[in-house]
Design a protein around this motif. Sequence first.
Motif, short mmCIF file in Angstrom:
data_model
loop_
_atom_site.label_atom_id
_atom_site.label_comp_id
_atom_site.label_asym_id
_atom_site.label_seq_id
_atom_site.Cartn_x
_atom_site.Cartn_y
_atom_site.Cartn_z
N GLU A 18 0.83 -1.20 0.00
CA GLU A 18 0.00 0.00 0.00
C GLU A 18 0.87 1.26 0.00
N PHE A 19 2.01 1.20 0.69
CA PHE A 19 2.93 2.35 0.70
C PHE A 19 3.49 2.61 -0.70
N VAL A 20 3.93 1.56 -1.39
CA VAL A 20 4.46 1.69 -2.75
C VAL A 20 3.37 2.20 -3.69
N ASP A 97 -5.07 4.01 7.68
CA ASP A 97 -6.06 3.22 6.95
C ASP A 97 -6.08 1.78 7.43
N LEU A 98 -4.90 1.28 7.78
CA LEU A 98 -4.82 -0.10 8.26
C LEU A 98 -5.42 -0.24 9.66
N LEU A 99 -5.14 0.74 10.51
CA LEU A 99 -5.57 0.65 11.90
C LEU A 99 -7.09 0.80 12.05
N VAL A 100 -7.68 1.62 11.18
CA VAL A 100 -9.13 1.79 11.28
C VAL A 100 -9.88 0.53 10.87
N ARG A 101 -9.17 -0.37 10.19
CA ARG A 101 -9.80 -1.63 9.77
C ARG A 101 -9.62 -2.74 10.80
N ILE A 102 -9.00 -2.40 11.93
CA ILE A 102 -8.81 -3.40 12.98
C ILE A 102 -10.17 -3.76 13.58
N CYS A 104 -13.20 -4.29 16.01
CA CYS A 104 -13.57 -3.42 17.13
C CYS A 104 -13.10 -3.96 18.48
N ARG A 105 -13.08 -5.30 18.63
CA ARG A 105 -12.72 -5.87 19.92
C ARG A 105 -11.26 -5.59 20.30
N TYR A 106 -10.40 -5.20 19.25
CA TYR A 106 -8.99 -4.95 19.54
C TYR A 106 -8.66 -3.47 19.66
N LYS A 107 -9.57 -2.61 19.23
CA LYS A 107 -9.24 -1.19 19.11
C LYS A 107 -8.89 -0.57 20.46
N THR A 108 -9.63 -0.96 21.51
CA THR A 108 -9.38 -0.37 22.81
C THR A 108 -7.99 -0.75 23.34
N SER A 109 -7.62 -2.01 23.18
CA SER A 109 -6.31 -2.46 23.68
C SER A 109 -5.16 -1.92 22.84
N PHE A 110 -5.40 -1.58 21.55
CA PHE A 110 -4.34 -1.09 20.66
C PHE A 110 -4.21 0.42 20.69
N PHE A 111 -5.13 1.11 21.43
CA PHE A 111 -5.16 2.57 21.32
C PHE A 111 -3.84 3.20 21.72
N ASP A 112 -3.30 2.82 22.87
CA ASP A 112 -2.04 3.43 23.34
C ASP A 112 -0.88 3.13 22.38
N ASP A 113 -0.86 1.89 21.88
CA ASP A 113 0.21 1.53 20.93
C ASP A 113 0.08 2.32 19.63
N CYS A 114 -1.14 2.53 19.18
CA CYS A 114 -1.34 3.32 17.95
C CYS A 114 -0.81 4.74 18.14
N LEU A 115 -1.11 5.28 19.34
CA LEU A 115 -0.64 6.64 19.62
C LEU A 115 0.88 6.69 19.63
N ARG A 116 1.51 5.67 20.25
CA ARG A 116 2.99 5.64 20.29
C ARG A 116 3.58 5.44 18.90
N LEU A 117 2.92 4.67 18.06
CA LEU A 117 3.40 4.44 16.70
C LEU A 117 3.39 5.73 15.89
N MET A 118 2.30 6.49 16.00
CA MET A 118 2.22 7.75 15.27
C MET A 118 3.24 8.76 15.80
N GLN A 119 3.46 8.73 17.12
CA GLN A 119 4.45 9.63 17.70
C GLN A 119 5.87 9.26 17.23
N SER A 120 6.14 7.97 17.10
CA SER A 120 7.46 7.53 16.60
C SER A 120 7.67 7.99 15.16
N ASN A 121 6.63 7.91 14.35
CA ASN A 121 6.73 8.34 12.95
C ASN A 121 6.97 9.85 12.87
N LEU A 122 6.22 10.60 13.75
CA LEU A 122 6.40 12.05 13.78
C LEU A 122 7.79 12.42 14.28
N GLN A 123 8.26 11.71 15.32
CA GLN A 123 9.59 11.98 15.85
C GLN A 123 10.67 11.66 14.81
N SER A 124 10.44 10.62 14.01
CA SER A 124 11.39 10.28 12.93
C SER A 124 11.49 11.44 11.93
#
Length: 523
Positions: A18-20, A97-102, A104-124
């Motif tokens: 999808e990135f390519v 786009d990938l994360l919004v397709r997760i 629903c039962r996993y979204k709550t547990s993945f929320f903090d990790d998603c936030l950290r992932l976006m922060q890592s990308n921004l910090q990069s």
Amino acid sequence: MPYLSEYLRKKRAQIFLEFVQHLRQQPQTAYLDFLIGTKEGRHRIKLWINLLIGSLDGGQQALFNDQKKIGYTRAIQGYSFSQTSIYYPIMENVLHDLLVRIPCRYKTSFFDDCLRLMQSNLQSYNIISNSYMHTREEIIAEKVFYLEELSAFTQEIISTQDFEMIIDILLKKVHRLMEIESCYFILSLNNVNTTAHGYPPGQPAKNILEIMEKSCNKNTILFKNGTGCLMKNITKSREKKLVVVPIQLRGQTYGVIALAGKKPFVFTSKELELLNQFLYIAAIALDNALMFREIEQSHRQLRFLAEKMINLQEEERKQIASDIHDSLAQQLAGIGFKVEYCKEHLNNAENLSNQLNVLTSMVNNAIIQSREMISTLRPVLIDTIGLVAAVKRLIDNFSTETGIFVETNLPVKIGLPSSVSICVYRVLQEALSNIYKHSSATSSKVVLKKRKRVLLLTISDNGKGFDISSGLSPMVSQNKLGLIFMKERIEAVNGQFNIHSGLSKGCRIEISVPIEQGGICAP
């Protein structure tokens, strides 16, 4: 509890594709072509995805170190920040786009990790931005430094016309800038290599010297990598143990420089480009020094020749005066006495007739002697029977007097201006004289012909020859002026004079003189 990193690792291939796909929708740039068009570029995308996912498992520092390094690398490679920075928001969109397709039962547990992932990308993004900025500042500072060094080097090196000093300045500058153990230089003038110069002072090892001579003769840059393998491609190895570069200007090779170290040193296209800038300035300085030396030699030669010409003129006048006194003057004096004697015997017809016969013989001898003297000063045959006939008679007399066989290839007739005919005749006369006096030859060959509008004269012999590698200039100091005068005569009529010889190889003189409009040459 499932972790986001595990989920994303299972989706790595999908993230990559999808990135390519998003990249292909972007305006074409050199960096975009590199990323999706090369194996290295695609590997770089996959590595970045892995590091980004790994940042969720405590690998943030590895990601940030990589981004800092890649920012430096891309800046050095010349890619603009605008070309590389757009890929961070694209990756953010792909991950979103990938994360919004997760489910629903996993979204709550993945929320903090998603936030950290976006922060890592921004910090990069911030890290690569700062890396670019600092690297650009370093590049600018480095270029300013090298420009200042190049300017100082230029000022220093153009202030001298001494070859040794130019080489010394170059070696010291290269040794300091390149931070190498040793550097060497071989000066090459007229295809003759001089002794190697070194800094620190010293001579190169035999194997280095052989590579330097090979590089100089073939005009090829050569390298030895860290393992000692000789190569021509600079990109095959980042580290080198030997770099050998010929110094050229306008197609002429002035020498070769070698950078050597017992330990491998970094030498890439960047260092080669810098070195070539200094070598270009050095080549100009060497070219100016060579021109200056040739002008000085020409001035000394002209002064010496002018003095020699004056002395030769005086010697010729002295010889002519002596010849006139010993021959023609005595003949005329004898004629005068004989006329007086005849006056006293006017009444004795028989005696008077005998004396008049003697007087006639004396007059004829005086005429012959005067003609010989005139012919010595100027070959009358050229004006009467032409250049070719005069050349034939000169060669016949030479062979008869010296016993040296002369093979000839002459046209029937050549029509030339008088000045050119005299010039060619005198040069041939001098060349034959040199063959007799110096060559120990048993045979020679003279070829006179016309090619288009050029008169060609070639004089060769099978004699002992001589060393011509240093040119004709050394002959001036040795008082060997025959060839010098021949060259000056030919150049005075806009001709060219070339000589080929070597020890035990005989000698061949080639002369070409342009023929003016109207010159006739019959085969």
